[in-house]
Design a protein around this motif. Sequence first.
Motif, PDB file in Angstrom:
ATOM      1  N   VAL A  10       0.879  -1.161   0.000  1.00 48.34           N
ATOM      2  CA  VAL A  10       0.000   0.000   0.000  1.00 48.34           C
ATOM      3  C   VAL A  10       0.916   1.209   0.000  1.00 48.34           C
ATOM      4  O   VAL A  10       1.740   1.360   0.905  1.00 48.34           O
ATOM      5  N   GLY A  11       0.803   2.029  -1.030  1.00 47.11           N
ATOM      6  CA  GLY A  11       1.692   3.179  -1.136  1.00 47.11           C
ATOM      7  C   GLY A  11       1.205   4.162  -2.172  1.00 47.11           C
ATOM      8  O   GLY A  11       0.104   4.031  -2.718  1.00 47.11           O
ATOM      9  N   ASN A  12       2.064   5.148  -2.458  1.00 45.64           N
ATOM     10  CA  ASN A  12       1.736   6.222  -3.386  1.00 45.64           C
ATOM     11  C   ASN A  12       2.594   6.125  -4.642  1.00 45.64           C
ATOM     12  O   ASN A  12       3.795   5.853  -4.560  1.00 45.64           O
ATOM     13  N   LEU A  13       1.958   6.379  -5.797  1.00 49.95           N
ATOM     14  CA  LEU A  13       2.688   6.378  -7.058  1.00 49.95           C
ATOM     15  C   LEU A  13       3.700   7.516  -7.065  1.00 49.95           C
ATOM     16  O   LEU A  13       3.367   8.656  -6.742  1.00 49.95           O
ATOM     17  N   GLY A  14       4.930   7.197  -7.451  1.00 48.07           N
ATOM     18  CA  GLY A  14       5.984   8.199  -7.513  1.00 48.07           C
ATOM     19  C   GLY A  14       6.009   8.943  -8.835  1.00 48.07           C
ATOM     20  O   GLY A  14       6.616  10.010  -8.943  1.00 48.07           O
ATOM     21  N   LYS A  15       5.390   8.367  -9.858  1.00 45.51           N
ATOM     22  CA  LYS A  15       5.300   9.016 -11.166  1.00 45.51           C
ATOM     23  C   LYS A  15       4.125   8.429 -11.928  1.00 45.51           C
ATOM     24  O   LYS A  15       3.613   7.366 -11.564  1.00 45.51           O
ATOM     25  N   ASP A  16       3.694   9.132 -12.960  1.00 46.51           N
ATOM     26  CA  ASP A  16       2.631   8.604 -13.804  1.00 46.51           C
ATOM     27  C   ASP A  16       3.114   7.323 -14.472  1.00 46.51           C
ATOM     28  O   ASP A  16       4.285   7.222 -14.864  1.00 46.51           O
ATOM     29  N   PRO A  17       2.227   6.339 -14.628  1.00 46.82           N
ATOM     30  CA  PRO A  17       2.631   5.105 -15.314  1.00 46.82           C
ATOM     31  C   PRO A  17       3.044   5.389 -16.758  1.00 46.82           C
ATOM     32  O   PRO A  17       2.426   6.205 -17.446  1.00 46.82           O
ATOM     33  N   GLU A  18       4.123   4.733 -17.191  1.00 40.72           N
ATOM     34  CA  GLU A  18       4.560   4.791 -18.587  1.00 40.72           C
ATOM     35  C   GLU A  18       3.961   3.577 -19.281  1.00 40.72           C
ATOM     36  O   GLU A  18       4.342   2.448 -18.999  1.00 40.72           O
ATOM     37  N   VAL A  19       2.994   3.815 -20.170  1.00 38.45           N
ATOM     38  CA  VAL A  19       2.264   2.723 -20.816  1.00 38.45           C
ATOM     39  C   VAL A  19       2.815   2.509 -22.224  1.00 38.45           C
ATOM     40  O   VAL A  19       2.961   3.459 -22.993  1.00 38.45           O
ATOM     41  N   MET A  20       3.140   1.257 -22.510  1.00 36.46           N
ATOM     42  CA  MET A  20       3.606   0.858 -23.840  1.00 36.46           C
ATOM     43  C   MET A  20       2.618  -0.143 -24.412  1.00 36.46           C
ATOM     44  O   MET A  20       2.074  -0.966 -23.674  1.00 36.46           O
ATOM     45  N   THR A  21       2.393  -0.077 -25.711  1.00 41.09           N
ATOM     46  CA  THR A  21       1.566  -1.069 -26.388  1.00 41.09           C
ATOM     47  C   THR A  21       2.453  -1.798 -27.393  1.00 41.09           C
ATOM     48  O   THR A  21       3.053  -1.167 -28.257  1.00 41.09           O
ATOM     49  N   TYR A  22       2.551  -3.105 -27.255  1.00 38.25           N
ATOM     50  CA  TYR A  22       3.369  -3.918 -28.148  1.00 38.25           C
ATOM     51  C   TYR A  22       2.625  -4.188 -29.447  1.00 38.25           C
ATOM     52  O   TYR A  22       1.427  -3.952 -29.565  1.00 38.25           O
ATOM     53  N   ASP A  23       3.352  -4.694 -30.456  1.00 39.35           N
ATOM     54  CA  ASP A  23       2.776  -4.960 -31.776  1.00 39.35           C
ATOM     55  C   ASP A  23       1.563  -5.882 -31.720  1.00 39.35           C
ATOM     56  O   ASP A  23       0.642  -5.756 -32.511  1.00 39.35           O
ATOM     57  N   ASN A  24       1.561  -6.811 -30.762  1.00 42.32           N
ATOM     58  CA  ASN A  24       0.435  -7.748 -30.659  1.00 42.32           C
ATOM     59  C   ASN A  24      -0.733  -7.169 -29.861  1.00 42.32           C
ATOM     60  O   ASN A  24      -1.698  -7.857 -29.585  1.00 42.32           O
ATOM     61  N   GLY A  25      -0.654  -5.899 -29.448  1.00 36.37           N
ATOM     62  CA  GLY A  25      -1.742  -5.233 -28.736  1.00 36.37           C
ATOM     63  C   GLY A  25      -1.659  -5.312 -27.224  1.00 36.37           C
ATOM     64  O   GLY A  25      -2.461  -4.699 -26.528  1.00 36.37           O
ATOM     65  N   VAL A  26      -0.716  -6.062 -26.694  1.00 28.33           N
ATOM     66  CA  VAL A  26      -0.570  -6.198 -25.247  1.00 28.33           C
ATOM     67  C   VAL A  26       0.008  -4.906 -24.669  1.00 28.33           C
ATOM     68  O   VAL A  26       0.973  -4.350 -25.198  1.00 28.33           O
ATOM     69  N   LYS A  27      -0.600  -4.447 -23.570  1.00 32.54           N
ATOM     70  CA  LYS A  27      -0.146  -3.216 -22.916  1.00 32.54           C
ATOM     71  C   LYS A  27       0.669  -3.534 -21.677  1.00 32.54           C
ATOM     72  O   LYS A  27       0.410  -4.525 -20.988  1.00 32.54           O
ATOM     73  N   ARG A  28       1.639  -2.658 -21.405  1.00 36.63           N
ATOM     74  CA  ARG A  28       2.506  -2.777 -20.233  1.00 36.63           C
ATOM     75  C   ARG A  28       2.648  -1.392 -19.622  1.00 36.63           C
ATOM     76  O   ARG A  28       2.980  -0.434 -20.303  1.00 36.63           O
ATOM     77  N   ALA A  29       2.382  -1.283 -18.322  1.00 36.71           N
ATOM     78  CA  ALA A  29       2.549  -0.020 -17.607  1.00 36.71           C
ATOM     79  C   ALA A  29       3.629  -0.209 -16.549  1.00 36.71           C
ATOM     80  O   ALA A  29       3.661  -1.234 -15.860  1.00 36.71           O
ATOM     81  N   ALA A  30       4.511   0.777 -16.426  1.00 36.81           N
ATOM     82  CA  ALA A  30       5.580   0.722 -15.427  1.00 36.81           C
ATOM     83  C   ALA A  30       5.588   2.032 -14.647  1.00 36.81           C
ATOM     84  O   ALA A  30       5.416   3.113 -15.218  1.00 36.81           O
ATOM     85  N   PHE A  31       5.782   1.924 -13.322  1.00 35.84           N
ATOM     86  CA  PHE A  31       5.854   3.105 -12.467  1.00 35.84           C
ATOM     87  C   PHE A  31       6.537   2.726 -11.168  1.00 35.84           C
ATOM     88  O   PHE A  31       6.803   1.551 -10.910  1.00 35.84           O
ATOM     89  N   THR A  32       6.835   3.739 -10.353  1.00 40.01           N
ATOM     90  CA  THR A  32       7.410   3.486  -9.039  1.00 40.01           C
ATOM     91  C   THR A  32       6.333   3.699  -7.983  1.00 40.01           C
ATOM     92  O   THR A  32       5.426   4.512  -8.148  1.00 40.01           O
ATOM     93  N   LEU A  33       6.456   2.944  -6.890  1.00 33.83           N
ATOM     94  CA  LEU A  33       5.525   3.030  -5.775  1.00 33.83           C
ATOM     95  C   LEU A  33       6.332   3.238  -4.501  1.00 33.83           C
ATOM     96  O   LEU A  33       7.297   2.514  -4.244  1.00 33.83           O
ATOM     97  N   ALA A  34       5.947   4.237  -3.720  1.00 31.70           N
ATOM     98  CA  ALA A  34       6.634   4.528  -2.460  1.00 31.70           C
ATOM     99  C   ALA A  34       5.826   3.988  -1.293  1.00 31.70           C
ATOM    100  O   ALA A  34       4.625   4.241  -1.192  1.00 31.70           O
ATOM    101  N   THR A  35       6.487   3.230  -0.421  1.00 29.74           N
ATOM    102  CA  THR A  35       5.882   2.791   0.831  1.00 29.74           C
ATOM    103  C   THR A  35       6.714   3.397   1.953  1.00 29.74           C
ATOM    104  O   THR A  35       7.943   3.374   1.898  1.00 29.74           O
ATOM    105  N   THR A  36       6.044   3.965   2.946  1.00 33.63           N
ATOM    106  CA  THR A  36       6.745   4.647   4.027  1.00 33.63           C
ATOM    107  C   THR A  36       6.373   4.032   5.362  1.00 33.63           C
ATOM    108  O   THR A  36       5.199   3.818   5.644  1.00 33.63           O
ATOM    109  N   GLU A  37       7.391   3.748   6.164  1.00 35.60           N
ATOM    110  CA  GLU A  37       7.206   3.246   7.521  1.00 35.60           C
ATOM    111  C   GLU A  37       7.734   4.293   8.484  1.00 35.60           C
ATOM    112  O   GLU A  37       8.731   4.953   8.205  1.00 35.60           O
TER     113      GLU A  37
END
Length: 150
Positions: A10-37
């Motif tokens: 459970v945390g907060n997104l550190g940046k907007d997701p970077e979404v890529m769409t591959y040639d076959n239509g499959v999508k991939r999103a990558a981002f960072t998530l911060a968890t603080t204790e």
Amino acid sequence: MAGINKVILVGNLGKDPEVMTYDNGVKRAAFTLATTESYKDKDGNWQDQTEWHNIVLWRYLAEKQIIKGDKIYLEGRIRNRSYEDKDGVKKYFTEIQGDKVLKLASAGGGGYNQASPPDSVPDNTSTAAPTNNTAEGNAETKKEEDDLPF
């Protein structure tokens, strides 16, 4: 016996997701998530320790409407990968492959965990609920309890 590879964050997104769409239509999103204790140090002062996690979402999860600052609940698996950089040096990294994502709060502060109820909800703290010990009254109470949204 099979092993278990399960992560819950459970945390907060550190940046907007970077979404890529591959040639076959499959999508991939990558981002960072911060968890603080938070913890108290030896002097009794509160300290925060933040960990950053690399998150990857595939297919329909990559289409989630989440942005930097949103608080999310994430379930997934740890994945270790490696690659060779342009100089031929092997690089290793760890990421979390998400299997389930729930938005808990928006970056602007809205969401499911707001501290105060909406103004339209009446304050019934000063009046006690009537007691009804009849079978019919108990059935009504049970029905109300079953209608809870969670």
